[in-house]
Design a protein around this motif. Sequence first.
Motif, PDB file in Angstrom:
ATOM      1  N   ILE A   1       2.878   5.888  -2.677  1.00 16.01           N
ATOM      2  CA  ILE A   1       1.552   5.529  -2.190  1.00 16.01           C
ATOM      3  C   ILE A   1       0.785   4.860  -3.327  1.00 16.01           C
ATOM      4  N   ASN A   2       0.107   3.773  -3.007  1.00 13.18           N
ATOM      5  CA  ASN A   2      -0.628   3.010  -4.003  1.00 13.18           C
ATOM      6  C   ASN A   2      -1.893   3.758  -4.439  1.00 13.18           C
TER       7      ASN A   2
ATOM      8  N   ALA B   1      -7.917   0.974  10.855  1.00 14.63           N
ATOM      9  CA  ALA B   1      -7.495   1.086   9.455  1.00 14.63           C
ATOM     10  C   ALA B   1      -6.855  -0.203   8.956  1.00 14.63           C
ATOM     11  N   THR B   2      -5.982  -0.804   9.772  1.00 18.35           N
ATOM     12  CA  THR B   2      -5.321  -2.036   9.335  1.00 18.35           C
ATOM     13  C   THR B   2      -6.321  -3.180   9.217  1.00 18.35           C
ATOM     14  N   SER B   3      -7.297  -3.209  10.099  1.00 17.86           N
ATOM     15  CA  SER B   3      -8.334  -4.249  10.019  1.00 17.86           C
ATOM     16  C   SER B   3      -9.163  -4.078   8.751  1.00 17.86           C
TER      17      SER B   3
ATOM     18  N   ASP C   1      -5.397   7.957   4.975  1.00 18.14           N
ATOM     19  CA  ASP C   1      -4.700   8.779   5.978  1.00 18.14           C
ATOM     20  C   ASP C   1      -3.753   7.926   6.818  1.00 18.14           C
ATOM     21  N   TYR C   2      -4.189   6.725   7.167  1.00 16.10           N
ATOM     22  CA  TYR C   2      -3.333   5.841   7.952  1.00 16.10           C
ATOM     23  C   TYR C   2      -2.075   5.470   7.183  1.00 16.10           C
ATOM     24  N   VAL C   3      -2.223   5.102   5.918  1.00 14.03           N
ATOM     25  CA  VAL C   3      -1.049   4.706   5.134  1.00 14.03           C
ATOM     26  C   VAL C   3      -0.087   5.883   4.982  1.00 14.03           C
ATOM     27  N   ILE C   4      -0.617   7.070   4.787  1.00 13.14           N
ATOM     28  CA  ILE C   4       0.236   8.263   4.700  1.00 13.14           C
ATOM     29  C   ILE C   4       0.994   8.443   6.007  1.00 13.14           C
TER      30      ILE C   4
ATOM     31  N   TRP D   1       0.818  -1.204   0.000  1.00 18.34           N
ATOM     32  CA  TRP D   1       0.000   0.000   0.000  1.00 18.34           C
ATOM     33  C   TRP D   1       0.850   1.251   0.000  1.00 18.34           C
ATOM     34  N   GLY D   2       2.076   1.122   0.462  1.00 16.36           N
ATOM     35  CA  GLY D   2       2.972   2.269   0.461  1.00 16.36           C
ATOM     36  C   GLY D   2       4.382   1.832   0.770  1.00 16.36           C
ATOM     37  N   SER D   3       5.334   2.723   0.512  1.00 15.51           N
ATOM     38  CA  SER D   3       6.727   2.421   0.830  1.00 15.51           C
ATOM     39  C   SER D   3       7.485   3.725   1.020  1.00 15.51           C
ATOM     40  N   CYS D   4       8.592   3.619   1.742  1.00 17.12           N
ATOM     41  CA  CYS D   4       9.468   4.759   1.977  1.00 17.12           C
ATOM     42  C   CYS D   4      10.891   4.307   1.712  1.00 17.12           C
TER      43      CYS D   4
END
Length: 218
Positions: A155-156, A201-203, A168-171, A144-147
Amino acid sequence: MTVKVIRHKRRKYAAFFVTPEGIELRIPARLPNRTVEAILHDHKDWINDRLAALPHVPALPSDTLLFQGKTVPLVRRKNIDTFAFEEDTFICPDTWDETHVRAAYERFLRVEALRYVTARSLLYERTLGVRAKKIRIGHQKARWGSCSSTGTISINVRLMLAPSEVLDYVIAHEWAHLIHFDHSKAFWSTVASIYPNVKTATSWLKANGHTLQIKKTN
């Protein structure tokens, strides 16, 4: 049994990956075909079990599209030549086929994702005192995302289909990596300090992530 075999020049060993689209076997570029066949044969029971467990993703109807957690009508009109989002409705030319619609839809989502992520990240950057070197919108299968170690955050684009609080959570997750390049207790403490609803959010992603598809799956 359906497995997509992908060769990578830098990969040193073979490994299976389960993605929303199915199973991938990623292998070194020069691995002999007979070895690949042996790997598939030796793991056929595991593969069949995983394929059977993959959730069914229904194809989206041709008259609706997803956007920020909502099902939005798609209206085809005469005498227009562009794809647009107006008053909670997507519109496109009535002459467009599915391929044209999906390509325009993804372009729209990418533009909106970059705008949203850039705006939302300002809050986290002010709070954390860090700044990303670059923001990239991708279309990853499994992340879903990476740094990156250089500060580039990806961001996907498929997250634009999820409720905004999930994006917002992934950000928040990826911006926290600008401080902690790991998943230590300190990292999760930092995430929680800027986004308190991590578990919710993860759930949601675990239960619904497979439904976030821009293109038809069948």
